[in-house]
Design an enzyme around this catalytic site. Structure first.
Site, PDB file in Angstrom:
ATOM      1  N   ASP A 140       0.835  -1.204   0.000  1.00 44.11           N
ATOM      2  CA  ASP A 140       0.000   0.000   0.000  1.00 44.11           C
ATOM      3  C   ASP A 140       0.870   1.254   0.000  1.00 44.11           C
ATOM      4  O   ASP A 140       2.074   1.210   0.305  1.00 44.11           O
ATOM      5  CB  ASP A 140      -0.888  -0.033   1.253  1.00 44.11           C
ATOM      6  N   ASP A 182     -10.831   2.087  -2.986  1.00 40.45           N
ATOM      7  CA  ASP A 182     -11.352   1.792  -1.649  1.00 40.45           C
ATOM      8  C   ASP A 182     -12.867   1.775  -1.669  1.00 40.45           C
ATOM      9  O   ASP A 182     -13.496   1.394  -0.685  1.00 40.45           O
ATOM     10  CB  ASP A 182     -10.881   2.855  -0.646  1.00 40.45           C
TER      11      ASP A 182
END
Ligand code: GLA
Length: 756
Positions: free
Chosen positions: A477, A547
């Protein structure tokens, strides 16, 4: 196929269906002649506009007019061309004029690698490369343009090597990778870009190109949520399945510029490369700068064909992972299930429940290291939190494997929290500008990946925590954009290099991880989908798309992403409702049908976030992923209907390359009152074959619409419906289509057709 006609000064690059032509002026300037449908006959230099301003021009009274109108293949600034340049070089006095003329050309089999950079690859039978070297004799600068021709995929890749042959330093303040200098279409040209923001990435936008410059760009240090390193150039009224389209993507994960300039004479210059804002690279005597790769393709049959070229190309020549062609394990990720609130016992409970429902891999997300119980701290401290996870990653991974699942883990190696042991020991490891209050985002700073000791410090910690563990998957990430940054190593006036050096450092770290764990299934992620680019695909076969896991918002995100990137690369999960990002409720089946268009998985707590009825559907959904994965991952993707076009529903199709099967997904975004059933027309089938409707998920034989009834004169309720048959002809499916009713809000269907 590449041909160089020395007499005419013409370079001809042919793919199976396209031709790319360049020519030399009498002064040795390299100009763009043509890029489009494959030519049957060799062409000349007529389209170089030489008759208007003759060449030789260098000693004429109109040298500037010549330079400012010639369709340069690799334009430079400062000498007369006032349009957008690809290369700007500053000499020791601060002058930045540059004039590149032809020096030599070479054709080689295969494709050379680009040092330190991701790039497409291929064997001699797949690709050949033309190297054209141009020189500026005042600057002693050599510029080699690389064109690699992939005939089968109708793709040409570009990159550039700039070498300083002078005795003194030069500064490069702009080195773009590709230019297309064309005449504008009489009906105008449109620019298609993929724009958005966090949680709504890569929405398709199309605008007419007017005079001046129209850009897609990022200066965020990453390819960004806001814009994607892709430009689509649509001539006239080109659309989904019709007209001439050019697509350019950048194999790079940092700042980029894709810019179109419509000039005073209606010529259109399209350029792509590293964004020049803030960029300044010192090139010492003898050094070479390598500009990252641009992938170009042309289609005369609209966007669908462009998409197929990109998908085929990325699958065959960019993504290296062995998982590209394998079914991925269906995963469950604990992020939206638990956030930071977990320990070993809770994770094992989640995993057991998931296993009992057929899920195959458990992924532990953020929160396993340092004292990371919230997102304010501990990035940089990659040692296990033994209070949460006694026995560390090794013990947890073994316990998950004992349950019968694979094990995956989350990391964010590029960041450092001010509240971390690493920061307390090495504050200079964070990129900061002395004297300024650092620009925090999510309470974190960026590690100075330009420095080897920093890269080593982080990677060796991660390697130690992973030691001996059974790790099948890693999610890498990166949760902030780069701004207000400075490197302690480049304080000698070279801060203009750090954003590119950061990206090079990132690539080196990801390669190191892959070398450490050669069998790893690797997924990139950046606050959702802020780094969904072809550079990342060289390292990971999949990228977390957004997301936002809401099935309706995902329609736009996935349509935009799939325009360029293969479906097999799009991370897609079923999550809980009301959705965490938009608060919307959608049927569990629809969440799964939409996630099926990517790397299928779940992201919730099965003991709290689903009803028993929903849970009962999971084993079937997992099986469905494996049943259809070959079509989704390897087939041709067709956009049938787009919610973007103001239809109330959205539909796409994945078809086997040989037309033997097709899977259609239909999602009704909003139900409407008083509607008739309507036809969805399929694409890419064998018109003369018969197709059996083998499975219609969620559909009955006669497809009744949601409460969708009309009152007849006798006051009876007549449900409106679509008729599904057992068999259809290919041409019937493609021309008449299947009749489907308007469904209720968020309802969806899957239809699987198999050739008899
Ligand atoms: C980012 C990712 C999420 C999750 C969190 C964890 O936002 O996109 O999927 O991993 O970070 O902090």
């Amino acid at each position: 196929m590449i041909a160089y006609d020395k007499e005419k000064g013409i370079f001809q690059l042919d793919t199976d269906h396209t031709t790319y032509l360049m020519g030399l002026s009498a002064d040795g300037f390299l100009g763009h002649i043509y890029y489009g449908k494959r030519l049957l006959h060799p062409a000349g230099t007529a389209s170089l506009h030489l008759h208007e301003v003759p060449s030789p021009a260098v000693l004429s009274r109109e040298k500037m007019t010549f330079l400012n109108t010639f369709p340069f293949e690799y334009p430079t600034g400062g000498a007369g061309d006032l349009r957008q340049a690809c290369l700007t070089v500053t000499d020791e006095e601060g002058n930045n004029a540059c004039e590149l003329t032809f020096d030599r050309a070479q054709i080689v089999d295969g494709k050379p690698a680009l040092e330190g950079l991701p790039a497409s690859f291929g064997e001699a039978q797949d690709v050949s490369t033309l190297k054209i070297t141009l020189k500026d004799h005042v600057l002693d600068l050599s510029v080699t343009l690389l064109y690699s021709v992939f005939p089968r995929e109708d793709v040409i890749t570009r990159s550039v090597l700039v070498t300083n042959e002078a005795g003194q330093e030069r500064t490069l303040t702009r080195v773009l990778s590709a230019c297309l200098d064309m005449d504008n279409d009489p009906e105008g040209t449109s620019l298609l870009t993929l724009d958005g923001a966090w949680a709504r990435e890569r929405h398709i936008e199309v605008r007419k190109i007017g005079h001046g410059r129209t850009d897609a760009a990022s200066v965020a240090g990453e390819s960004s949520h806001q814009e994607n390193p892709f430009v689509g150039i649509l001539k006239g009224d080109a659309s989904q399945d019709h007209g001439e389209v050019y697509g350019l993507t950048f194999v790079y994960s940092g700042n980029f510029l894709g810019s179109c300039e419509l000039s005073q004479y209606d010529t259109l210059r399209v350029v792509m490369g590293i964004h020049p804002d803030g960029f300044a690279w010192t090139l010492k005597s003898g050094e070479t700068f390598t500009a990252p790769e641009v992938v170009m393709t042309y289609s005369d049959a609209g966007l669908t064909e462009m998409t197929h070229h990109f998908h085929d190309f990325f699958r065959a020549h960019l993504i290296r992972s062995r998982y590209l062609h394998e079914d991925r394990p269906v995963l469950i990720n604990n992020w939206e299930g638990t956030y930071f609130d977990f320990d070993r016992d809770r994770l094992l409970l989640l995993a057991k429940e998931a296993k009992a429902n057929g899920i195959e891999m458990f992924v532990m997300d953020d929160g396993w290291f340092g004292v990371r119980n919230d997102d304010d701290r501990s990035l940089g401290d990659w040692y296990v939190n033994e209070t949460k996870l006694p026995g560390g990653i090794k013990a947890l991974s073994e316990a998950i494997h004992d349950i019968g699942m694979k094990f995956g883990i989350w990391i964010e190696p590029e960041m450092i929290s001010p509240d971390s042991d690493l920061y307390r020991a090495h504050p200079d490891y964070a990129m900061q500008i002395p004297g300024r209050i650092p620009a925090l985002a999510r309470d974190q700073l960026v590690l100075d990946l330009t420095r080897k000791e920093v890269r080593d410090a982080v990677m060796s910690q991660i390697e130690a925590s992973f030691k001996g563990a059974q790790i099948d998957y890693v999610k890498w990430d990166m949760n902030r954009q780069l701004s207000g940054i400075g490197s302690a190593l480049y304080g000698d006036g070279r801060q203009g290099e750090i954003l590119h050096r950061y990206v090079l450092g990132l690539y080196e770290m990801q390669q190191r991880l892959l070398d450490d764990f050669p069998d790893l299934l690797f997924e990139n992620c950046s606050s959702g989908g802020a780094r969904f680019d072809a550079g990342m695909l060289y390292y990971s076969p999949q990228i977390w798309t957004s997301d936002d896991t809401d099935a309706i918002e995902r329609l736009r995100i996935q349509e935009g992403t799939a325009l360029v990137y293969p479906l097999s690369t799009m991370g897609a999960h079923v999550s809980r409702c009301p959705n965490e990002q938009v608060g919307r409720n959608t049927p569990f089946e629809t969440r799964a049908n939409v996630a099926l268009a990517g790397t299928f998985g779940y992201e919730l707590d099965l003991s709290r976030h689903v009803t028993p009825e929903e849970k009962a559907l999971i084993p079937e959904q997992v099986k469905r992923y494996h049943k259809y994965h070959h079509l989704i991952a390897e087939g041709d993707y067709y956009r049938l209907v787009s919610w973007n076009d103001r239809t109330p529903y959205d539909a796409w199709e994945c078809t086997a390359k040989d037309g033997s099967e097709a899977l259609v997904t239909l999602v009704q975004v909003l139900g409407r009152p008083n509607t008739h059933s309507h036809a969805i027309r399929l694409k890419g089938l064998d018109p003369s074959a018969t197709y059996r409707l083998e499975e219609a998920v969620g559909a009955t034989g006669r497809e009744y619409a949601r409460e969708q009834s009309i009152w007849t004169r006798e006051n009876r309720i007549e449900p409106r419906c679509g008729e599904l048959k057992k068999e259809y002809f290919g041409d019937e499916l493609m021309n008449i289509g299947i009749l489907v009713p308007d469904l209720g809000d968020g309802q969806s269907r899957l239809y699987h057709f198999v050739k008899e």
